[in-house]
Design a protein around this motif. Structure first.
Motif, PDB file in Angstrom:
ATOM      1  N   SER A 190      -3.543   6.565   4.926  1.00 13.06           N
ATOM      2  CA  SER A 190      -2.312   6.919   5.631  1.00 13.06           C
ATOM      3  C   SER A 190      -1.750   8.263   5.146  1.00 13.06           C
ATOM      4  CB  SER A 190      -1.302   5.802   5.369  1.00 13.06           C
ATOM      5  OG  SER A 190      -0.143   6.017   6.098  1.00 13.06           O
ATOM      6  N   ALA A 230      -9.374  -1.420   5.400  1.00 10.53           N
ATOM      7  CA  ALA A 230      -9.026  -1.607   6.812  1.00 10.53           C
ATOM      8  C   ALA A 230      -7.703  -0.907   7.069  1.00 10.53           C
ATOM      9  CB  ALA A 230      -8.886  -3.088   7.112  1.00 10.53           C
ATOM     10  N   LYS A 231      -7.545  -0.440   8.281  1.00 10.99           N
ATOM     11  CA  LYS A 231      -6.300   0.243   8.648  1.00 10.99           C
ATOM     12  C   LYS A 231      -5.124  -0.724   8.611  1.00 10.99           C
ATOM     13  CE  LYS A 231      -3.933   3.723  10.012  1.00 10.99           C
ATOM     14  NZ  LYS A 231      -3.597   4.578   8.860  1.00 10.99           N
ATOM     15  N   VAL A 275      -8.005   5.827   8.145  1.00  9.63           N
ATOM     16  CA  VAL A 275      -7.553   4.635   7.422  1.00  9.63           C
ATOM     17  C   VAL A 275      -6.574   5.022   6.317  1.00  9.63           C
ATOM     18  CG1 VAL A 275      -8.337   2.838   5.817  1.00  9.63           C
ATOM     19  CG2 VAL A 275      -9.470   3.116   8.019  1.00  9.63           C
ATOM     20  N   GLU A 331      -8.969   5.915  -2.514  1.00 10.83           N
ATOM     21  CA  GLU A 331      -9.338   5.369  -1.200  1.00 10.83           C
ATOM     22  C   GLU A 331     -10.509   6.119  -0.582  1.00 10.83           C
ATOM     23  OE1 GLU A 331      -5.536   3.584   1.174  1.00 10.83           O
ATOM     24  OE2 GLU A 331      -5.468   5.726   0.801  1.00 10.83           O
ATOM     25  N   GLN A 333       7.698   7.895   7.217  1.00 11.59           N
ATOM     26  CA  GLN A 333       8.485   6.818   6.578  1.00 11.59           C
ATOM     27  C   GLN A 333       9.492   7.431   5.604  1.00 11.59           C
ATOM     28  OE1 GLN A 333       5.281   4.589   4.819  1.00 11.59           O
ATOM     29  NE2 GLN A 333       4.949   3.321   6.624  1.00 11.59           N
ATOM     30  N   SER A 391       6.384  -0.619   7.298  1.00 12.65           N
ATOM     31  CA  SER A 391       4.995  -0.866   7.691  1.00 12.65           C
ATOM     32  C   SER A 391       4.581   0.098   8.799  1.00 12.65           C
ATOM     33  CB  SER A 391       4.850  -2.304   8.199  1.00 12.65           C
ATOM     34  OG  SER A 391       3.552  -2.532   8.697  1.00 12.65           O
ATOM     35  N   GLN A 392       3.487   0.805   8.604  1.00 14.47           N
ATOM     36  CA  GLN A 392       2.967   1.662   9.659  1.00 14.47           C
ATOM     37  C   GLN A 392       2.583   0.822  10.868  1.00 14.47           C
ATOM     38  OE1 GLN A 392       0.617   3.340  12.375  1.00 14.47           O
ATOM     39  NE2 GLN A 392      -0.562   2.064  10.998  1.00 14.47           N
ATOM     40  N   SER A 393       1.687  -0.140  10.619  1.00 13.10           N
ATOM     41  CA  SER A 393       1.097  -0.904  11.725  1.00 13.10           C
ATOM     42  C   SER A 393       2.070  -1.923  12.302  1.00 13.10           C
ATOM     43  CB  SER A 393      -0.139  -1.651  11.229  1.00 13.10           C
ATOM     44  OG  SER A 393       0.241  -2.553  10.199  1.00 13.10           O
ATOM     45  N   GLY A 394       2.990  -2.392  11.460  1.00  7.97           N
ATOM     46  CA  GLY A 394       3.849  -3.499  11.895  1.00  7.97           C
ATOM     47  C   GLY A 394       3.101  -4.811  11.953  1.00  7.97           C
ATOM     48  N   THR A 400       0.945  -5.932   9.030  1.00  5.63           N
ATOM     49  CA  THR A 400       0.434  -6.372   7.723  1.00  5.63           C
ATOM     50  C   THR A 400       0.915  -7.799   7.430  1.00  5.63           C
ATOM     51  OG1 THR A 400       0.401  -4.113   6.995  1.00  5.63           O
ATOM     52  CG2 THR A 400       0.389  -5.781   5.268  1.00  5.63           C
ATOM     53  N   VAL A 424      -4.138  -4.707   7.576  1.00 10.17           N
ATOM     54  CA  VAL A 424      -4.637  -5.902   6.893  1.00 10.17           C
ATOM     55  C   VAL A 424      -3.852  -7.105   7.398  1.00 10.17           C
ATOM     56  CG1 VAL A 424      -5.093  -6.980   4.666  1.00 10.17           C
ATOM     57  CG2 VAL A 424      -5.283  -4.503   4.907  1.00 10.17           C
ATOM     58  N   GLY A 466       0.817  -1.219   0.000  1.00 11.78           N
ATOM     59  CA  GLY A 466       0.000   0.000   0.000  1.00 11.78           C
ATOM     60  C   GLY A 466       0.846   1.262   0.000  1.00 11.78           C
ATOM     61  N   THR A 467       0.443   2.201   0.845  1.00 10.92           N
ATOM     62  CA  THR A 467       1.157   3.477   0.940  1.00 10.92           C
ATOM     63  C   THR A 467       2.612   3.264   1.351  1.00 10.92           C
ATOM     64  OG1 THR A 467      -0.794   4.816   1.325  1.00 10.92           O
ATOM     65  CG2 THR A 467       1.233   5.591   2.345  1.00 10.92           C
ATOM     66  N   SER A 468       2.851   2.288   2.205  1.00  6.41           N
ATOM     67  CA  SER A 468       4.236   2.027   2.635  1.00  6.41           C
ATOM     68  C   SER A 468       5.092   1.571   1.456  1.00  6.41           C
ATOM     69  CB  SER A 468       4.256   0.965   3.740  1.00  6.41           C
ATOM     70  OG  SER A 468       3.531   1.424   4.854  1.00  6.41           O
TER      71      SER A 468
END
Ligand code: G6P
Length: 611
Positions: free
Chosen positions: A403, A605-606, A401, A491, A410, A350-353, A355, A608, A304-306
Motif C-alpha cells: 500500500s 494478499a491485497k 499489494v 513486503e 489515510q 482500512s483501505q479495502s474496507g 479486512t 485479507v 498492516g499499513t493502515s
C-alpha cells in the motif's frame, strides 16, 4: 478513478465501448454502463442507456440479448465516490436529451443540487454527476449547441472532472472536458475516440492528444476541435503513443506500485477536495459532525499499513486536538473483550474496507454500544457499511499489494479529522487552523517535488540493496513512518527490516549494528531532531551505514550520514506525508534491483478477508 471511453464514427460502437471498458476495469468496478445514440425505425436517434451495479460482466450479460446499435456512444466503469454502488448511481446519467459520464468529484454539488431542486429539478441518483446532466440540459435548451452548453454548465461547477457528454438533440458530436482528472483524445480516420486512459483506445489508434486543465473538446466524425473554458480555440498536434498495451495500463510505469507512488500528490489533493476551508479555518467531514466534549474515549484500530496510519493519527489528534487516543491492532483488539461502550468513538482505518479482523473489531465495538466510524477507500465496502459514519479517502483503486497512495490519503484524512476535532475541542484556534490548512494544501506540490529524488534513491538502492538486514529509525510522528519503511522493504524485497523508535535503539537493535547494516533514519528538522542526531552518533560509532531522510537546508546531517535524501520542509504534523515517500521509493528500487514480483509479492494478499 473511474474509467471512461467514448466513440464517434461509422462503426457499431457498443463492442468498441465494451472492449475499451474491459481495458479500464482495473480503475473501477463497482458498476458499469453505456449510452448509445440508437436510430429507431424512422432513423431518428434516441439515447439508449444500459447500466448496472457490479463488474463489467454484469453489463455484458444485460447487453447480450439486445445490444444498443449506433455509431456514437460512451461507456463508464465506476469507482464510487458520491453515492454507493447501485444501478441508480451507475453512469451514464441522463436528463432530458443529455447523458454524461464523469470521473472526479464536484465540490459544490450540494449547492448546485439545492439550486436546481429549487427550480423544480428532480434527481434519481445520489451522485454529483447527475447534476452535470441537468445543468447541460438546461443550457442546451437555451441554445448555442452542445459544446457551448457544456462550456456554460462547467462555468458553474467547481471541482475535479473528466466528463464526456452526448445528446440526441445534437447527435453529430460528443463533447469531452477536463479539469484535474485525465482525458485523452484518440484521432482516427473518419472516427474519433476519447478515454480516461490510453489502454482503452490503443487498439484503434496511436495518434493521441492529451486534454489539459480547463479544456473542452468537440469530437465529430471528421475531426476534433479543442477550446478553453472561455471558448478560445486551442491548436494541438497529436502525438504517436509507442506504449505496449501492458505499459499503457501502468501509464508507462514499470509496475503499478511505482505508478501509485507517483499518483500520491493527486490522490491527496482528492482527499482534501472540498473538505478544507481557509476562510472558515475548518475541516469538513462530508457532513459528519464530531463533538469532542461528548466523546468519552477515542480508539483507533487497523491492520498492516493502515495501523501505521493509525499510529500517526494518534500523534495528530493528540497534538492538534489535545484529545487522548488509544491505538490498537484490530486482530488484538477484537479478542481482548475491549472496554468500550456508549459515548466512546471507535475509528477503524482500512483501505479495502474488507479486512476481516478490522470488520470484526468494528462489530464488537458497535455491539457494545460505541459509535463507530471508519476511514476507508472502497465506498460501501463491508467496514463502512458496518459503521455509523464513513470518511472516504478517494485514493482510487490501489492495485499494487504494497500500500502506498492508500496510506498517504489515510494520513491526509487523519489530518482533516484532527483539525475538525481541534476546532471543536477548542485546542486549535482559528489563526493556527488557517495556517495549518494553508500548509496542508501545499503538501501535494511538495510530494511531487520529492519524486524528483527518485534517480538518487535508485543509486542508493543499488549501493545497499544486497544488505541482509535494514534498520529504520524515527521519533515522534516519524516513528510510525520508520515502521512503514521497514514494512515496505520486507513486503516487496524480502529483506529483513525492523522499524524502531530511535530512542529505543540502545535497548536492543544496537547490538546488530556493524559496517554491513544500513540504518535508514527519518530525521526532518523539528521536535526530537537533536535526540535523533545523538542516536546517529551511536550508529556511526559502530560503523553502521546511515541513510538519512532530512529537511532541505539541514547543513549538519551531511557530516554524519553516508547518504542524505532531502525533502521540503513542512509543519511537524504534515511531515509524515513527505517523509514516507523516499522510503516507498527505496523499497521499490531495491525490490526492482532484486527482480522480485513487486505488484504481487509472495505470500501476501491485497485484502485479507480471513482471520
Ligand atoms: C493486507 C495488505 C496491506 C494492508 C492490510 C490492511 O495485509 O497487504 O497492504 O495494509 O492488509 O488492509 P486494509 O485494506 O484494511 O487497509
Amino acid at each position: 478513478m473511474c474509467g471512461i471511453v467514448g466513440y464517434i464514427g461509422d462503426r457499431e460502437c457498443t463492442p468498441i465501448l465494451i472492449e475499451g471498458l474491459r481495458r479500464l476495469e482495473y480503475r473501477g468496478y463497482d458498476s458499469a454502463g453505456v449510452a448509445v445514440l440508437e436510430p429507431d425505425s424512422a432513423g431518428t436517434l434516441a439515447t439508449r442507456v444500459v447500466r448496472c451495479r457490479g463488474k463489467l460482466g454484469n453489463l455484458e450479460k444485460l447487453l447480450r440479448d439486445s445490444p444498443p446499435t449506433g455509431r456514437v456512444g460512451m461507456g463508464h466503469t465506476r469507482w464510487a465516490t458520491h453515492g454507493r454502488p447501485s444501478d441508480e448511481n451507475a453512469h451514464p446519467h441522463k436528463h432530458g436529451s443529455v447523458s454524461v459520464v464523469h470521473n472526479g468529484i464536484i465540490e459544490n454539488y450540494l449547492a448546485l443540487r439545492a439550486s436546481l431542486s429549487a427550480r423544480g429539478h428532480k434527481f434519481t441518483s445520489e451522485t454529483d454527476t447527475e447534476i452535470i446532466a441537468h445543468l447541460v440540459d438546461d443550457e442546451l435548451k437555451a441554445g448555442g449547441g452542445l459544446r457551448e452548453a457544456v462550456r456554460r454548465a462547467l462555468a458553474q461547477v467547481q471541482g475535479a472532472y473528466a466528463i464526456v457528454v452526448l445528446s440526441d438533440a445534437a447527435p453529430g458530436s460528443i463533447i469531452a472536458a477536463k479539469n484535474a482528472s485525465p482525458l485523452v483524445l484518440g484521432v482516427g480516420e473518419g472516427e474519433n475516440f476519447v478515454a480516461s486512459d490510453v489502454p482503452a483506445i490503443l487498439a484503434h489508434t496511436r495518434q493521441m492528444m492529451f486534454l489539459e486543465e480547463g479544456e473542452i473538446a468537440e469530437l465529430t466524425r471528421g475531426g476534433i476541435a479543442i477550446c478553453d473554458l472561455a471558448g478560445k480555440a486551442i491548436q494541438r498536434i497529436p502525438r504517436t503513443i509507442q506504449w505496449s498495451s501492458v505499459m499503457a495500463e501502468k501509464a508507462g510505469y514499470k509496475h503499478f506500485m511505482l505508478k501509485e507512488i507517483h499518483e500520491q500528490d493527486r490522490a491527496v489533493t482528492d482527499t482534501l477536495r472540498g473538505r478544507v476551508s481557509i476562510e472558515k479555518a475548518d475541516a469538513l467531514l462530508d457532513g459528519i459532525e464530531l463533538a469532542p466534549s461528548e466523546m468519552k474515549k477515542l480508539t483507533l484500530i487497523a491492520c498492516g499499513t493502515s495501523w501505521h496510519a493509525a499510529l500517526v493519527g494518534k500523534f495528530l489528534i493528540e497534538q492538534i486536538a489535545r484529545i487522548p487516543v488509544e491505538v490498537d491492532l484490530a486482530s488484538e483488539y477484537r479478542y481482548r473483550d475491549p472496554i468500550i461502550g456508549p459515548g466512546d468513538l471507535l475509528l477503524a482505518i482500512s483501505q479495502s474496507g474488507e479486512t476481516a479482523d478490522t470488520l470484526a473489531a468494528v462489530k464488537e465495538a458497535r455491539g457494545k454500544g460505541a459509535t463507530v466510524m471508519c476511514i476507508a477507500n472502497v465506498v460501501d465496502s463491508s467496514i463502512p457499511r458496518a459503521c455509523h459514519h464513513a470518511l472516504y479517502t478517494h485514493a482510487g483503486p490501489e492495485i499494487g499489494v504494497a500500500s502506498t497512495k492508500a496510506f498517504t490519503t489515510q494520513l491526509a484524512a487523519l489530518v482533516l479529522l484532527a483539525i475538525h476535532l481541534g476546532r471543536r475541542s477548542g485546542a486549535l484556534d482559528e489563526a493556527r487552523a488557517a495556517t495549518l490548512i494553508r500548509e496542508f494544501m501545499a503538501i501535494p506540490q511538495k510530494m511531487a517535488d520529492v519524486f524528483g529524488h527518485s534517480p538518487q534513491i535508485q543509486v542508493i538502492a543499488r549501493r545497499y540493496g544486497k544488505a541482509r538486514d535494514f534498520l529504520f529509525l524515527g521519533r515522534g510522528n516519524n516513528y510510525p513512518i520508520a515502521l512503514e519503511g521497514a514494512l515496505k522493504l520486507k513486503e516487496i524485497s524480502y529483506i529483513h527490516a525492523e522499524g524502531y523508535a530511535a530512542g529505543e535503539m540502545k535497548h536492543g537493535p544496537i547490538a546488530l549494528i556493524d559496517e554491513h547494516m544500513p540504518v535508514v533514519v527519518v530525521c526532518p528538522k523539528g521536535p526530537g531532531y537533536e535526540k535523533v542526531m545523538s542516536n546517529l552518533a551511536e550508529v556511526k560509532a559502530r560503523d553502521g551505514k546511515i541513510i538519512a531522510i532530512a529537511t532541505r537546508g539541514d547543513s549538519d546531517i551531511g557530516a554524519i550520514a553516508d547518504e542524505v535524501i532531502l525533502i521540503p520542509d513542512a509543519p511537524a504534523p504534515l511531515l509524515p506525508l513527505l517523509t514516507v515517500l523516499p522510503l516507498q521509493l527505496l523499497a521499490y528500487h531495491i525490490a526492482d534491483f532484486k527482480g522480485t514480483d513487486i505488484d504481487q509479492p509472495r505470500n501476501l494478499a491485497k485484502s485479507v478477508t480471513v482471520e
